[in-house]
Design a protein around this motif. Sequence first.
Motif, short mmCIF file in Angstrom:
data_model
loop_
_atom_site.label_atom_id
_atom_site.label_comp_id
_atom_site.label_asym_id
_atom_site.label_seq_id
_atom_site.Cartn_x
_atom_site.Cartn_y
_atom_site.Cartn_z
N UNK A 1 63.31 96.39 32.62
CA UNK A 1 63.59 97.17 34.01
C UNK A 1 63.26 98.32 34.33
N UNK A 2 63.65 99.20 33.38
CA UNK A 2 63.15 100.71 33.20
C UNK A 2 61.57 100.96 33.72
N UNK A 3 60.83 100.18 33.14
CA UNK A 3 59.61 100.15 33.36
C UNK A 3 59.17 100.41 34.82
N UNK A 4 60.22 99.54 35.75
CA UNK A 4 59.91 99.68 37.03
C UNK A 4 60.53 100.49 38.03
N UNK A 5 61.08 101.40 37.38
CA UNK A 5 61.94 102.23 38.31
C UNK A 5 61.16 103.49 38.73
N UNK A 6 61.30 103.90 39.97
CA UNK A 6 60.37 104.75 40.46
C UNK A 6 59.95 104.32 41.76
N UNK A 7 59.47 103.00 41.89
CA UNK A 7 58.87 102.56 43.19
C UNK A 7 59.76 103.02 44.21
N UNK A 8 61.00 103.00 44.40
CA UNK A 8 61.96 103.27 45.38
C UNK A 8 61.87 104.81 45.55
N UNK A 9 61.44 105.74 44.84
CA UNK A 9 61.26 107.15 45.03
C UNK A 9 60.20 107.29 46.10
N UNK A 10 59.22 106.30 46.53
CA UNK A 10 58.25 106.46 47.40
C UNK A 10 58.78 106.55 48.86
N UNK A 11 60.13 105.81 48.87
CA UNK A 11 60.71 105.81 50.14
C UNK A 11 61.51 107.09 50.63
N UNK B 1 55.59 110.14 36.05
CA UNK B 1 56.85 109.83 36.09
C UNK B 1 57.84 110.81 36.43
N UNK B 2 57.78 112.08 35.58
CA UNK B 2 58.88 112.95 35.91
C UNK B 2 58.41 113.74 37.32
N UNK B 3 57.08 113.86 37.73
CA UNK B 3 56.72 114.35 39.03
C UNK B 3 57.27 113.59 40.09
N UNK B 4 57.21 112.26 39.97
CA UNK B 4 57.63 111.41 41.12
C UNK B 4 59.19 111.22 41.27
N UNK B 5 59.80 111.23 39.99
CA UNK B 5 61.12 111.05 40.06
C UNK B 5 61.80 112.39 40.68
N UNK B 6 61.38 113.40 40.00
CA UNK B 6 61.92 114.73 40.44
C UNK B 6 61.84 115.03 41.91
N UNK B 7 60.74 114.60 42.44
CA UNK B 7 60.42 114.58 43.95
C UNK B 7 61.54 113.83 44.85
N UNK C 1 50.81 104.84 47.54
CA UNK C 1 50.25 103.86 46.39
C UNK C 1 50.19 104.62 45.01
N UNK C 2 49.61 105.73 44.90
CA UNK C 2 49.45 106.57 43.60
C UNK C 2 50.75 107.11 43.28
N UNK C 3 51.67 107.46 44.20
CA UNK C 3 52.98 107.79 43.95
C UNK C 3 53.61 107.05 43.35
N UNK C 4 53.62 105.76 43.81
CA UNK C 4 54.36 104.61 43.09
C UNK C 4 54.09 104.35 41.91
N UNK C 5 52.62 104.35 41.54
CA UNK C 5 51.94 104.02 40.18
C UNK C 5 52.42 105.14 39.50
N UNK C 6 52.20 106.45 39.92
CA UNK C 6 52.55 107.43 39.06
C UNK C 6 54.12 107.34 38.56
N UNK C 7 54.99 106.61 39.48
CA UNK C 7 56.24 106.91 38.85
C UNK C 7 56.75 105.64 38.06
N UNK C 8 55.98 104.54 38.18
CA UNK C 8 56.37 103.39 37.27
C UNK C 8 55.59 103.21 36.01
#
Length: 466
Positions: free
Chosen positions: A230-240, A319-325, A32-39
């Motif tokens: 929509x760019x604001x929501x990019x990142x939740x898919x990085x959780x998968x 955001x950088x952390x989770x998207x890089x991951x 959850x924190x990873x998703x919020x971190x990315x979004x």
Amino acid sequence: MSLFRTKNLDHMVEQSRATGGLKKVLGPMDLILMGIGAIIGTGIFVLTGTGALKAGPALPLAFIVAAFACGFAAMCYAEFASTVPVAGSIYTYSYATLGELVAWMIGWDLMLEYGLATSAVSVGWSGYFQHLLGGFGLHVPVAFSAAPGTVPGVTTYFNLPAFLIMFFITAMLSWGVRESARVNGIMVVIKVAVVLLFIATGVGHVDTANWHPFMPFGMSGVMSAGAIVFFAFIGFDAVTSAAEEVKNPARDLPIGIIGSLTICTILYVVVSFIMTGIVPYQQFATALDHPVALALQVAKEDWFAGFVSLGAILGMTTVILVMSYGQTRIIFAMSRDGLLPKRLSNIHPRFGTPFLCTWIVGMVFGLIGALLPLDVLAELINIGTLAAFCLVSVAVVVLRKRRPDLPRAFRCPGVPVIPALAVVFCVSLMAFLSTTTWIAFLVWLVIGLVIYFGYARRRAVLHQAA
């Protein structure tokens, strides 16, 4: 037909459990924190101003439209992630359902999307960081403060802060996922606290007269704004992408995906209501890079400006952390399948991470962020993500038909209606993107096709087995 050969799902799951794989260290709260971190990052601190100019006070509706597109796709992601807990996100799901060529193209698409997202956010991070330093009388040398040609009339060579934040994030990710998740969690708590403090401070300054007319540009304006925010929501898919490193993926991944998206949507809608209630939407044209700060100035709450800068810096860092991951895990999965060089999927014996892959990705996109202006970086990000969401929505229906016997810890409700709605919402938003973005996206896909037929197809593990 070899272009559409699919991977064996049972073998994929067994592969993820094999000894010597990625360490399983993440729980539901980490996700959850990873998703919020990315979004929460650029979307809430920057894009709200641009969105307000297109939708007017109806900006919250634009966020809701974008959230619906993400929400329908999120339920499809959740079913896949809980059923096939393997690294690689939509790339892996496509390989199991739609075939190798589709999987390669979406993996190629996501490499660009995630990479440019980290580069673009690093440039935004640099701007806020230099603004914060300026408050203490400190300044980065002008030559190293921005990409070449970014500042009119000033000679600049390299955006040093943007490169350094990418270097720092890359080092953190290469040392271990558990440690990265802890740092991410701390920063997420702080930035959410800043957002909540803004809500508590700003709600008393709302003037409802600023909400009239509520929809000055009609539904077309709302949809145009939705395509941007929509760019604001990019990142939740990085959780998968974290599937192989989750202790109980069947339970925890759906919680992380849907939980983080729900929390962020509520915060976005509330913040955008308050901002458009404090500031007449036309005035955001003068503060597109700091709309939240403008709202505080109008509300005469200047004491809070430093907290906003801190929240923005931490927000963009996560955001950088989770998207890089997410990007490194997709490249890791493609390398393991033979579509990219095998060395990119080597796991470090001590840190349990794809060490070489992490550093190559971090340094390449760190240099891109340091050398290219923000407007060039941001063009392809939204369209690539929307295309990925369409594919995962189609893939979940295909998998239901092909493998109805497969155990599913989470089932997307209303199949095929919900996946169809996800495709409709995503395609509708894609239609409002510029012609230049479409052309650039198609050029990138053509390059991907050339590499697939020239390199990846012959070296694929499935091809070698055949």
